[in-house]
Scaffold this motif. Structure first.
Motif, PDB file in Angstrom:
ATOM      1  N   PRO A  27       0.843  -1.207   0.000  1.00 20.49           N
ATOM      2  CA  PRO A  27       0.000   0.000   0.000  1.00 20.49           C
ATOM      3  C   PRO A  27       0.877   1.256   0.000  1.00 20.49           C
ATOM      4  O   PRO A  27       2.087   1.193   0.246  1.00 20.49           O
ATOM      5  CB  PRO A  27      -0.790  -0.117   1.308  1.00 20.49           C
ATOM      6  N   LEU A  28       0.242   2.390  -0.267  1.00 20.65           N
ATOM      7  CA  LEU A  28       0.931   3.681  -0.208  1.00 20.65           C
ATOM      8  C   LEU A  28       0.036   4.694   0.470  1.00 20.65           C
ATOM      9  O   LEU A  28      -1.161   4.782   0.172  1.00 20.65           O
ATOM     10  CB  LEU A  28       1.317   4.171  -1.603  1.00 20.65           C
ATOM     11  N   LEU A  30      -0.290   8.749   1.006  1.00 19.97           N
ATOM     12  CA  LEU A  30       0.134  10.093   0.608  1.00 19.97           C
ATOM     13  C   LEU A  30      -0.250  11.060   1.716  1.00 19.97           C
ATOM     14  O   LEU A  30      -1.420  11.142   2.097  1.00 19.97           O
ATOM     15  CB  LEU A  30      -0.556  10.511  -0.687  1.00 19.97           C
ATOM     16  N   LEU A 110       3.119  11.696  -7.228  1.00 20.32           N
ATOM     17  CA  LEU A 110       2.464  10.434  -6.874  1.00 20.32           C
ATOM     18  C   LEU A 110       2.443   9.490  -8.076  1.00 20.32           C
ATOM     19  O   LEU A 110       2.752   8.294  -7.935  1.00 20.32           O
ATOM     20  CB  LEU A 110       1.040  10.703  -6.388  1.00 20.32           C
ATOM     21  N   LEU A 114       4.048   5.783  -8.329  1.00 17.58           N
ATOM     22  CA  LEU A 114       3.201   4.629  -8.639  1.00 17.58           C
ATOM     23  C   LEU A 114       3.739   3.820  -9.817  1.00 17.58           C
ATOM     24  O   LEU A 114       3.521   2.607  -9.903  1.00 17.58           O
ATOM     25  CB  LEU A 114       1.762   5.082  -8.941  1.00 17.58           C
ATOM     26  N   ILE A 119       3.306  -0.853  -6.227  1.00 16.69           N
ATOM     27  CA  ILE A 119       2.276  -0.355  -5.317  1.00 16.69           C
ATOM     28  C   ILE A 119       0.974  -1.117  -5.544  1.00 16.69           C
ATOM     29  O   ILE A 119       0.570  -1.365  -6.684  1.00 16.69           O
ATOM     30  CB  ILE A 119       2.024   1.158  -5.547  1.00 16.69           C
ATOM     31  N   GLN A 121      -2.511  -1.189  -6.179  1.00 13.69           N
ATOM     32  CA  GLN A 121      -3.419  -0.195  -6.751  1.00 13.69           C
ATOM     33  C   GLN A 121      -4.767  -0.134  -6.039  1.00 13.69           C
ATOM     34  O   GLN A 121      -5.513   0.833  -6.210  1.00 13.69           O
ATOM     35  CB  GLN A 121      -3.642  -0.485  -8.242  1.00 13.69           C
ATOM     36  N   ARG A 123      -4.929  -0.158  -2.774  1.00 14.63           N
ATOM     37  CA  ARG A 123      -4.689   0.338  -1.417  1.00 14.63           C
ATOM     38  C   ARG A 123      -3.792   1.579  -1.434  1.00 14.63           C
ATOM     39  O   ARG A 123      -2.733   1.615  -0.830  1.00 14.63           O
ATOM     40  CB  ARG A 123      -4.095  -0.775  -0.549  1.00 14.63           C
ATOM     41  N   ILE A 124      -4.252   2.597  -2.142  1.00 17.37           N
ATOM     42  CA  ILE A 124      -3.592   3.900  -2.156  1.00 17.37           C
ATOM     43  C   ILE A 124      -4.458   4.837  -1.323  1.00 17.37           C
ATOM     44  O   ILE A 124      -5.673   4.928  -1.540  1.00 17.37           O
ATOM     45  CB  ILE A 124      -3.440   4.433  -3.590  1.00 17.37           C
ATOM     46  N   TYR A 125      -3.860   5.518  -0.368  1.00 14.73           N
ATOM     47  CA  TYR A 125      -4.615   6.323   0.588  1.00 14.73           C
ATOM     48  C   TYR A 125      -4.106   7.771   0.616  1.00 14.73           C
ATOM     49  O   TYR A 125      -2.931   8.028   0.357  1.00 14.73           O
ATOM     50  CB  TYR A 125      -4.503   5.724   1.994  1.00 14.73           C
ATOM     51  N   PHE A 147      -7.927   6.726  -4.981  1.00 18.53           N
ATOM     52  CA  PHE A 147      -7.674   6.416  -3.577  1.00 18.53           C
ATOM     53  C   PHE A 147      -8.748   5.494  -2.995  1.00 18.53           C
ATOM     54  O   PHE A 147      -9.934   5.663  -3.250  1.00 18.53           O
ATOM     55  CB  PHE A 147      -7.617   7.699  -2.754  1.00 18.53           C
TER      56      PHE A 147
END
Length: 237
Positions: A27-28, A30, A110, A114, A119, A121, A123-125, A147
């Motif tokens: 996950p990532l 931001l 970002l 990515l 990453i 995809q 689980r991007i927050y 997100f």
């Protein structure tokens, strides 16, 4: 957090999960900072509060290994992840719902991350406070399928567009006695999302606690916050 080069005239820091396995997607998170952390030192966005550090802490990483991206907005008249000040550097919120130049740069950074790292995809927050709280909403409104969830603190969104977020997992925080960003911004945003059928989580701190604009201090200490965020997944269908 590890130093990264400047990209699109924006400094940023990126934390890479320790012992990450090659080929495995992570996950990532931001993090978008507030007006007080603007600059070119590439440090204030970490040192001023726990907005970025929390997600990279050993305790959280042990349970939820993840990348953490923390760009730093410019300290200029048009700098910031939302436009909350005028040319005299005074608080002026008439343009606060505009998609700011630095927010666009943060989005481009970002996208670079990515495509450069593995990453997850789904689980991007996004999370942010003050200017970054507005920026988090704006990014989710503009890119609603990017997100999986967002956390906004002491920010808000244009109520006429907030309905776009009706199906987005959101946890928002604000202090009733906020003297910089009036509580009405959070209340109006949450009401608009609810009116559109959304069910955001909203935590409002009563004036008696005296948090004023610094509601991010108790917000990022909220029990269960990190588990809640990492439990959210975006449907790619």
């Amino acid at each position: 957090m590890s130093h990264e080069r400047i990209l699109h005239h924006l400094f940023y820091l990126l934390y890479i999960p320790k012992n990450h396995k090659r080929g495995k997607a992570y996950p990532l998170v931001l993090f978008l900072h507030g007006g007080g952390e603007r600059g070119t030192d590439n440090q204030k966005q970490l040192l001023a509060n726990d907005g970025a550090v929390l997600w990279a802490s050993p305790e959280v990483q042990k349970k939820h290994p993840a990348y953490v991206l923390a760009p730093q907005a410019r300290n200029t008249v048009d700098g910031g992840f939302a436009l909350t000040r005028n040319t005299q550097n005074e608080i002026d919120l008439k343009n606060v719902f505009q998609f700011s130049p630095d927010l666009q740069k943060a989005y481009e950074v970002l996208q670079h991350v990515l495509t450069s790292y593995k990453i997850d995809q789904k689980r991007i927050y996004a999370t942010g406070l003050s200017q970054g709280g507005f920026g988090s909403y704006q990014l989710n409104i503009t890119y609603p399928r990017l997100f999986a969830a967002m956390i906004s603190i002491a920010g808000g969104a244009d109520p006429s567009k907030a309905g776009i977020l009706a199906h987005k997992p959101i946890w928002a925080f604000h202090a009733e006695d906020d003297s910089i960003i009036p509580i009405s911004y959070a209340r109006n945003t949450i009401q608009a999302i609810q009116n559109a059928g959304g069910r955001p989580i909203y935590t409002e701190y009563e004036s008696k606690y005296g948090y004023d604009h610094a509601s991010w201090t108790p917000a990022y200490e909220t029990k269960g916050l990190t588990d809640w965020l990492f439990a959210q997944r975006l449907s790619l269908r």
